[in-house]
Design an enzyme around this catalytic site. Sequence first.
Site, PDB file in Angstrom:
ATOM      1  N   GLU A 142       0.808  -1.219   0.000  1.00 28.46           N
ATOM      2  CA  GLU A 142       0.000   0.000   0.000  1.00 28.46           C
ATOM      3  C   GLU A 142       0.842   1.269   0.000  1.00 28.46           C
ATOM      4  O   GLU A 142       0.546   2.219  -0.730  1.00 28.46           O
ATOM      5  CB  GLU A 142      -0.956   0.021   1.197  1.00 28.46           C
TER       6      GLU A 142
ATOM      7  N   HIS B 295     -10.159  -4.783  10.970  1.00 31.04           N
ATOM      8  CA  HIS B 295     -10.835  -4.631   9.682  1.00 31.04           C
ATOM      9  C   HIS B 295     -12.154  -3.857   9.775  1.00 31.04           C
ATOM     10  O   HIS B 295     -12.949  -3.889   8.854  1.00 31.04           O
ATOM     11  CB  HIS B 295     -11.137  -5.995   9.062  1.00 31.04           C
TER      12      HIS B 295
HETATM   13  C1  LIG Z   1      -2.112  -4.319   4.571  1.00 32.16           C
HETATM   14  C2  LIG Z   1      -3.144  -5.233   4.037  1.00 32.16           C
HETATM   15  N1  LIG Z   1      -3.452  -5.155   2.732  1.00 32.16           N
HETATM   16  C3  LIG Z   1      -4.384  -5.964   2.203  1.00 32.16           C
HETATM   17  C4  LIG Z   1      -5.024  -6.883   2.991  1.00 32.16           C
HETATM   18  C5  LIG Z   1      -6.082  -7.795   2.396  1.00 32.16           C
HETATM   19  N2  LIG Z   1      -5.527  -9.148   2.263  1.00 32.16           N
HETATM   20  C6  LIG Z   1      -5.729 -10.065   3.219  1.00 32.16           C
HETATM   21  S1  LIG Z   1      -4.935 -11.467   2.900  1.00 32.16           S
HETATM   22  C7  LIG Z   1      -4.320 -10.900   1.453  1.00 32.16           C
HETATM   23  C8  LIG Z   1      -3.468 -11.802   0.628  1.00 32.16           C
HETATM   24  C9  LIG Z   1      -2.227 -12.207   1.333  1.00 32.16           C
HETATM   25  O1  LIG Z   1      -1.578 -13.208   0.643  1.00 32.16           O
HETATM   26  P1  LIG Z   1      -0.346 -14.007   1.223  1.00 32.16           P
HETATM   27  O2  LIG Z   1       0.591 -13.089   1.927  1.00 32.16           O
HETATM   28  O3  LIG Z   1       0.228 -14.805   0.115  1.00 32.16           O
HETATM   29  O4  LIG Z   1      -0.965 -14.956   2.350  1.00 32.16           O
HETATM   30  P2  LIG Z   1      -1.984 -16.169   2.180  1.00 32.16           P
HETATM   31  O5  LIG Z   1      -3.346 -15.583   2.311  1.00 32.16           O
HETATM   32  O6  LIG Z   1      -1.730 -16.817   0.880  1.00 32.16           O
HETATM   33  O7  LIG Z   1      -1.711 -17.063   3.342  1.00 32.16           O
HETATM   34  C10 LIG Z   1      -4.751  -9.599   1.228  1.00 32.16           C
HETATM   35  C11 LIG Z   1      -4.426  -8.803   0.053  1.00 32.16           C
HETATM   36  C12 LIG Z   1      -4.690  -6.919   4.369  1.00 32.16           C
HETATM   37  N3  LIG Z   1      -5.305  -7.754   5.223  1.00 32.16           N
HETATM   38  N4  LIG Z   1      -3.740  -6.099   4.855  1.00 32.16           N
END
Ligand SMILES: Cc1ncc(C[n+]2csc(CCOP(=O)(O)OP(=O)(O)O)c2C)c(N)n1
Lengths: 480, 342
Positions: free
Chosen positions: A211, A280
Amino acid sequence: MPTQILMPALSPTMEEGTLARWMKKEGDTISAGDVIAEIETDKATMEFEAVDEGTLGKILIPDGTEGVKVNQPIGLLLEEGEDESALEEAAKAGQSGGSGNESGGGASDGEADSAPKTAPAAPKSGPAQPPVPSSGNHGAQPDADEPTYDSFKRQTVREALRDAMAEEMRADPDVFVMGEEVAQYEGAYKVTQGLLSEFGDKRVIDTPITEMGFAGLGVGAAFARLKPVVEFMTFNFSMQALDQIINSAAKTLYMAGGQMGCPMVFRGPNGAAARVAAQHSQCYASWYAHVPGLKVISPWSAADAKGLLKAAIRDPNPVVFLEHEILYGQTFDVPDVEDFVLPIGKAKVERVGSDVTLVAFSRMVGHCMAAAETLAEQGIEAEVINLRTLRPLDTATLLKSVRKTNRVVTVEEGWPFAGIGAEIGQICMEQAFDWLDAPVTRVTGADVPMPYAANLEKLALPQPEHVVEAARAVCYRSQA
Amino acid sequence: MAASRRTRSGGKEESGTPQAKRFEPDELEHLYRSMLVIRRFEEKAGQLYGMGLIGGFCHLYIGQEAVVVGLQKLARPGDSIVTSYRDHGHMLAAGMDPKGVMAELTGRAGGYSRGKGGSMHMFSREKGFFGGHGIVGAQVPVGTGLAFAHKYREDGGICMCYLGDGAVNQGQVYESFNMAALWGLPIVYIIENNKYGMGTSVERASAPGDLCQRGAAYGIPGKSVNGMNVLDVIEHCAEAVEHVRAGKGPYLLDLKTYRYRGHSMSDPAKYRTKEEVSKMRSESDPIDQLKTRLLDQGVFDENHLKDIDKQVKGIIGEAAEFAQQSPEPDPSELWTDVLVDA
Ligand SMILES: Cc1ncc(C[n+]2csc(CCOP(=O)(O)OP(=O)(O)O)c2C)c(N)n1
Ligand SMILES: [Mg+2]
C-alpha cells in the site's frame, strides 16, 4: 441414523441459494473434501465440499432447485455399515432440521467475497436495513435546493461506483485505476467489475500488496499530471500508506507554493463491515477530515456514489473517498442523465422535518431515515441531513436546518473522541448558539476496538433505536 | 505496467527422500497426528462457517499442514511464534487447545480472546503465540521485536515468523530484514509460499527471482524447501533453525506449499484451474504422503493409523461441541481490555 447434509452458508450473509448441480449420485462413496455439489450464491457458483465420509444415501433436493434455505437438509449420508434401511428410518423420523441451526452471520462481504450481501432493493426489512428512499423523487419530501430529474435507473452502489469510474476513464485518457485485485479479480468487492475488459491492463492495474508503495506511486503519477484512482481493498489498509496520503499528497501543493497539484482519488470501503473484528472494522472519516489539503467524501446512496466519484476524479486535488461495504449491494434510484455529477462540499437534505435535525454520512444516513420514520409515528418530524462531503463541510445547509429545528443529533460509526460529531457540535455552538434549545447530542460507535463476537459487535455500533432515543432526548420527550 | 509474464529464475528447491526410519515411531506419530488435527479442525471450522456459527473472515490452512508442523517440530519451549490471519494451524501446532481456538472462531467466552478477536486475532502468552495479525505484513516487524527481546534477555529463544508470498512485498518486511541482520537477531523468517496472495499468483505480484533470496542484500541466508512433505521440512529447515539458535542472525526460508481452499470462505477461486488444485491434492498431499511412507516402511499398520484418525475426530468433535456450548461473552466485556488499569 444417516447424517443429514445441510445447505451450507457460503458467504457471511447468505440466507438461501440455488442447488445448481449434484456432483455425486445416490450410492456414490464420499470422502471428506470431495466436492459433492455446486451451489450458486447471489454472485458466484461455489463448490460444496463434504466434511464427513460415507455413501450418498439419498438426494433430498434435486439439481436446479432455487431458494434453498441455509441449513435445510439437502441429502442424507450413510455411514460405514449403514444401508438403505437406515434411510427408511430417517424418513419415518421426519425432517429434524439438522444441528446447530443458529444464526451467527453478520451482514457483510468477505474480503475476497463480492456478493451484494445486503439484500438488493429491499426497502424495508427491519432496523439493520433501513428504508432506502430514492435520490429525491419520492419517499420523503425532496430538498428544494436539489435539482429534480425526470428519469432514473435502479442501481446498486457498487454499480454506480463502477459506472462513475468507467465514464471518467472514457472521457479522460489520463485516468487510471490501480490497487490490489482490481483488474483480473475485478475487485475484492467487485467494484471494478468490467473495467479491465474495457480499458485493458495499461489502465486497470493489479498491484502487489504494497500500500505504501502504490499510494506513493500514485502521488508521483499525479504530480506528473496523470489522474490515478487508487483503490484500497479496505481503508483499514490505507494506514500502511498514511504518510504518503498526508505528507505527500495533501501537503505538497502548499509546500510548492501552488506549483504541484495532486489530482487523484484514494477510494475504497471504510467503516464497520460485519464480524471482521478490530483490525478490519473502523471509520477513518475524522482521521482524514482533520487534514488540510485533502477533500473527503463519504457517499450514502448510489446517486451520491456516482455523482461524487465523478466529481472527485475531476477535482484537481487529492480526494479521499470513503465508501461502505454494507452499502455496496443496496439499490437506489440514480438520475438517468448523460453526465451526472454532484458538487463536492454540498450536503443533501434527505428528509424535511421541523422538530430535530439528524446529521449523518454514509451508512448512518440510512439509520437516520429509519429513525425518522419511527419518530414520525411518535409525532416528531426529523430533518435528515446527508453530509456527503466531510471536508469541506457544508455548514450552510447544517446551520439553516439548525436554525429551523433548534435541535441536533449527529450519528456516526466512528469513535466519539474528536469525531465528526464533535466538530459539528462545535460548529453549532459557535455559529448557532442562540438557536439551540438542547445540547447537540452524539450517537457514535462505542469507544473501543471493534469486537468480533456477534453480541458485542451489535453493542459497539449505532443502531436506529439509539438515534430515536437521542432525538427524543433532545426534544425532551420521556421514554416512549 | 501490467506484469509481463517472465520466467522465474529456477532456484533449487530442497526436497529429497529423508529416511522415515531416522525418526522414532513416536515422533512420526506426533507429526501425523498434528497434521491430521489441523486438517480435521479446519474442515470442521468450514462446516461451522457453513452453518452460520462462525462469521466474518475465516482463512483455512488445509494443504499447508506440513509447513507449520515440520517447523514447530524444530522449535523449543520458550521460542515465540507469530503469523498472519491464516493462523489456526499455527496455534494448534504451538500446543494451544483446539477447544479454545474453536470457541474463539464462534465468538464465545471460552475462546482464547474471550470472543473479542475472532479467527484472525488470537494469542497465547503461555504458548509463546503472539498472533494472529489481520494486516498483511504487520507480523514481520513484530516478530523481529520478539527476536530482539530474546536477544536482549539472552533467554536462548528464537522467533519463528511466518508470512505469506503476498506479504513479502510489503516495505516493512525489508525494514525488518535490515534491522535483524544489522543486530544479529534470532529470527527465522518463514515464507509460506502457497502460490497465491488472494487471487494474485506469485508471478503476477513479485519481480522475478527466488523469494528465498529476498534477504540476500542484507546478507541473510535463504533456502527454498518443499513444504508439502513434513519430513523434508524438518530435514531441510533444521540447519536454518540451528543457524539462528547459534546466534548467527536471521535466516529466510521459502516453503513451497499450496492452499486447497479459497483465500477465505467465500472466494470462488476462479484464478486457478480445478485441475491445478486436484493435482496438488492427489499427488502432493502432506498427510497422504506421510501415511503412505509409514505404511510402506512398515512403521505402522493401517489399524494403528485408523485409531489415530478416530482419536483426532474425537478431539475435534469435542472442540466443536465446546465452541457451540460456550456462552457469548458478557455484554460488559465490550468495555474491558482497552487499556491495562494503571
Ligand atoms: C495491509 C493489508 N493489505 C491488504 C489486505 C487484504 N488481504 C488479506 S490477505 C491478502 C493476501 C495475502 O496473501 P499471502 O501473503 O500470500 O498470504 P496467504 O493468504 O496466501 O496465506 C490480502 C491482500 C490486508 N489484510 N492487509
Ligand atoms: Mg499466499
